[in-house]
Motif scaffolding. Structure first.
Motif, short mmCIF file in Angstrom:
data_model
loop_
_atom_site.label_atom_id
_atom_site.label_comp_id
_atom_site.label_asym_id
_atom_site.label_seq_id
_atom_site.Cartn_x
_atom_site.Cartn_y
_atom_site.Cartn_z
N PHE A 1 1.01 -1.48 -0.13
CA PHE A 1 -0.08 -0.24 -0.03
C PHE A 1 0.84 1.14 0.27
CE2 PHE A 1 -2.69 -3.30 2.02
CZ PHE A 1 -3.61 -3.14 1.16
N VAL A 2 0.73 2.22 -0.98
CA VAL A 2 1.53 3.54 -1.19
C VAL A 2 0.28 4.52 -0.96
CG1 VAL A 2 3.35 2.35 -2.22
CG2 VAL A 2 1.37 3.47 -3.63
N ALA A 3 0.83 5.59 -0.71
CA ALA A 3 0.07 7.03 -0.56
C ALA A 3 0.50 8.02 -1.75
CB ALA A 3 0.03 7.49 0.69
N GLY A 4 -0.42 8.44 -2.30
CA GLY A 4 0.28 9.28 -3.46
C GLY A 4 0.81 10.64 -3.04
N LEU A 5 0.48 11.11 -1.78
CA LEU A 5 1.12 12.33 -1.29
C LEU A 5 2.31 11.93 -0.46
CD1 LEU A 5 -1.81 14.67 -0.97
CD2 LEU A 5 -0.56 14.32 -2.79
N ASP A 6 2.60 10.77 -0.42
CA ASP A 6 3.69 10.26 0.74
C ASP A 6 5.07 10.15 -0.12
OD1 ASP A 6 5.23 8.95 2.54
OD2 ASP A 6 4.47 7.02 2.02
N PHE A 7 6.15 11.08 0.60
CA PHE A 7 7.31 10.98 -0.07
C PHE A 7 8.10 9.68 -0.24
CE2 PHE A 7 12.13 11.47 1.06
CZ PHE A 7 12.41 12.16 0.09
N LEU A 8 7.55 8.66 0.50
CA LEU A 8 8.01 7.46 0.46
C LEU A 8 7.49 6.38 -0.48
CD1 LEU A 8 8.57 6.51 4.09
CD2 LEU A 8 10.25 6.90 2.53
N LYS A 9 6.39 6.94 -1.40
CA LYS A 9 5.78 6.21 -2.35
C LYS A 9 6.61 5.58 -3.35
CE LYS A 9 2.88 6.77 -6.34
NZ LYS A 9 2.24 7.80 -7.11
N GLU A 10 7.75 6.52 -3.81
CA GLU A 10 8.73 5.75 -4.61
C GLU A 10 9.26 4.47 -4.23
OE1 GLU A 10 11.93 8.25 -7.36
OE2 GLU A 10 11.69 8.60 -5.44
N ARG A 11 9.77 4.53 -3.11
CA ARG A 11 10.48 3.42 -2.54
C ARG A 11 9.45 2.15 -2.48
NH1 ARG A 11 16.00 3.76 -2.28
NH2 ARG A 11 16.62 5.67 -1.59
N GLY A 12 8.23 2.43 -2.22
CA GLY A 12 7.25 1.29 -2.01
C GLY A 12 7.04 0.65 -3.25
N VAL A 13 6.86 1.58 -4.45
CA VAL A 13 6.86 1.05 -5.64
C VAL A 13 8.13 0.13 -6.12
CG1 VAL A 13 6.47 1.70 -8.33
CG2 VAL A 13 5.03 2.69 -6.46
N MET A 14 9.22 0.69 -5.93
CA MET A 14 10.48 0.05 -6.17
C MET A 14 10.41 -1.40 -5.52
SD MET A 14 13.08 3.36 -5.86
CE MET A 14 14.61 2.55 -5.56
N TYR A 15 10.03 -1.27 -4.22
CA TYR A 15 10.22 -2.46 -3.55
C TYR A 15 9.29 -3.64 -4.28
CZ TYR A 15 8.89 -5.95 0.28
OH TYR A 15 8.56 -6.85 1.01
N ALA A 16 7.94 -3.46 -4.51
CA ALA A 16 7.09 -4.27 -5.40
C ALA A 16 7.89 -4.65 -6.61
CB ALA A 16 5.77 -3.46 -5.68
N GLU A 17 8.37 -3.76 -7.40
CA GLU A 17 9.08 -4.31 -8.78
C GLU A 17 10.01 -5.11 -8.37
OE1 GLU A 17 8.07 -3.63 -11.59
OE2 GLU A 17 6.35 -2.80 -10.56
N PHE A 18 10.96 -4.87 -7.21
CA PHE A 18 12.01 -5.66 -7.03
C PHE A 18 11.38 -7.04 -6.59
CE2 PHE A 18 14.47 -7.49 -3.33
CZ PHE A 18 15.67 -7.68 -3.69
N LEU A 19 10.41 -7.16 -5.91
CA LEU A 19 10.16 -8.63 -5.57
C LEU A 19 9.57 -9.37 -6.89
CD1 LEU A 19 7.65 -7.75 -2.50
CD2 LEU A 19 10.11 -8.80 -2.47
N LYS A 20 8.89 -8.48 -7.82
CA LYS A 20 8.44 -8.97 -9.09
C LYS A 20 9.63 -9.70 -9.75
CE LYS A 20 4.34 -6.39 -9.59
NZ LYS A 20 3.95 -5.25 -10.55
#
Length: 309
Positions: free
Chosen positions: A247-266
């Motif tokens: 789960f990521v939040a659109g206005l969250d500075f850490l959103k980018e890292r969350g998406v990167m984490y998901a891509e890494f797992l894939k």
């Protein structure tokens, strides 16, 4: 004596090593039903010490068994507690929505207890579940063949590390069904595009401060607990990794890292990885606004994921 690190309103660290924390509004547990659930505090390890708060949803079905969600609070590894009002309301309501027993964990905090202490404490909470099946009455209602891990911010980071330890354990590997990190807190020595963008200096400085306080002395942000790419797992171990919804939040500075984490797992071959974004929300909005419409949606999305197993 001077302040060497500070998150205003939450923590001050002084030059002599003294730490002062400012607690927000807290809530006590109650074994009397409230809003469809009961809650109580438990001792996971009295020596370290590690505590927890359990939530049990009411049920009209006699002896109904419930999946178990183990939750790790956020706070940059340095602040946060199961007793904070926002967590108490959010997790109590989540137990009702998802029909889960929830165990919220109070792990030891940095800088007094630097990483990997939080990982070790939170993994010991899983062991506590197994070791207390016949001792803790509420665990007699637990269906421990379906265990889920969730947490926000630093707690989302802990989810990943505890999962790695769990898949290496014969006891937990088959029991752990899914991970639900919320706005996970990761980093690295290499800056991302967002971290280098104009206007990001304040967020970067605060993140770096929490990493300086929590990382082992002598480590940098490429420490395995900060930089998920440095986890040492074999391909066979990655194949055992449970389903993940980030789960990521659109206005969250850490959103980018969350998406990167998901891509890494894939890329590592994790079979089920999904990202869900709350477009107009900020970091850990569910803690600050536990009864908001956005939080209700988050609880519904988490419940759908849990109940899909």
């Amino acid at each position: 004596m001077s302040i060497i690190a500070e998150a205003p309103g939450y923590i001050q660290v002084f030059s002599d090593g003294t730490v002062k924390r400012f607690e927000p509004e807290i809530s006590t547990a109650s074994i009397e039903p409230c809003n469809g659930y009961k809650s109580k505090d438990v001792v996971i390890d009295p020596l370290k010490p590690i505590f927890g708060r359990m939530y049990l949803p009411e049920s009209s079905v006699l002896h109904q068994q419930f999946p178990v969600l183990v939750y790790f609070h956020g706070g940059g590894f340095c602040i946060g507690s199961t007793t904070w009002l926002g967590y108490h309301i959010f997790l109590g309501d989540l137990s009702v929505a998802s029909k889960c027993i929830v165990l919220s964990v109070d792990y030891r905090l940095a800088p007094e207890n630097r990483l990997p202490t939080a990982y070790e404490d939170c993994y010991s909470a899983l062991e506590w579940l197994i070791n207390n099946l016949e001792i803790e009455p509420w665990l007699k209602r637990a269906y421990l063949s379906q265990v889920f891990l969730s947490g926000d911010s630093a707690g989302g980071n802990i989810v990943h590390q505890v999962a790695i330890r769990a898949i290496r354990s014969e006891v937990f590997c088959g029991r752990l069904k899914g991970l639900l990190p919320i706005h996970p807190y990761f980093g690295s020595e290499k800056r991302t595009e967002l971290e280098m963008a104009n206007g990001s200096a304040g967020d970067v400085e605060m993140n770096d401060m929490f990493w300086r306080l929590s990382l082992p002395r002598g480590s940098n942000r490429d420490y395995f607990g900060c930089n998920f790419e440095n986890a040492e797992l074999s391909m066979a171990e990655w194949s055992l990794f449970p389903a993940v919804i980030v789960f990521v939040a659109g206005l969250d500075f850490l959103k980018e890292r969350g998406v990167m984490y998901a891509e890494f797992l894939k890329k590592k071959g994790v079979k089920t990885v999904k990202v869900v974004e709350a477009e107009e929300q900020v970091h850990v909005h569910h803690v600050f606004h536990p009864e908001s419409e956005a939080t209700r949606l988050l609880q519904s999305q988490m419940s759908d994921f849990i109940n899909s197993f």
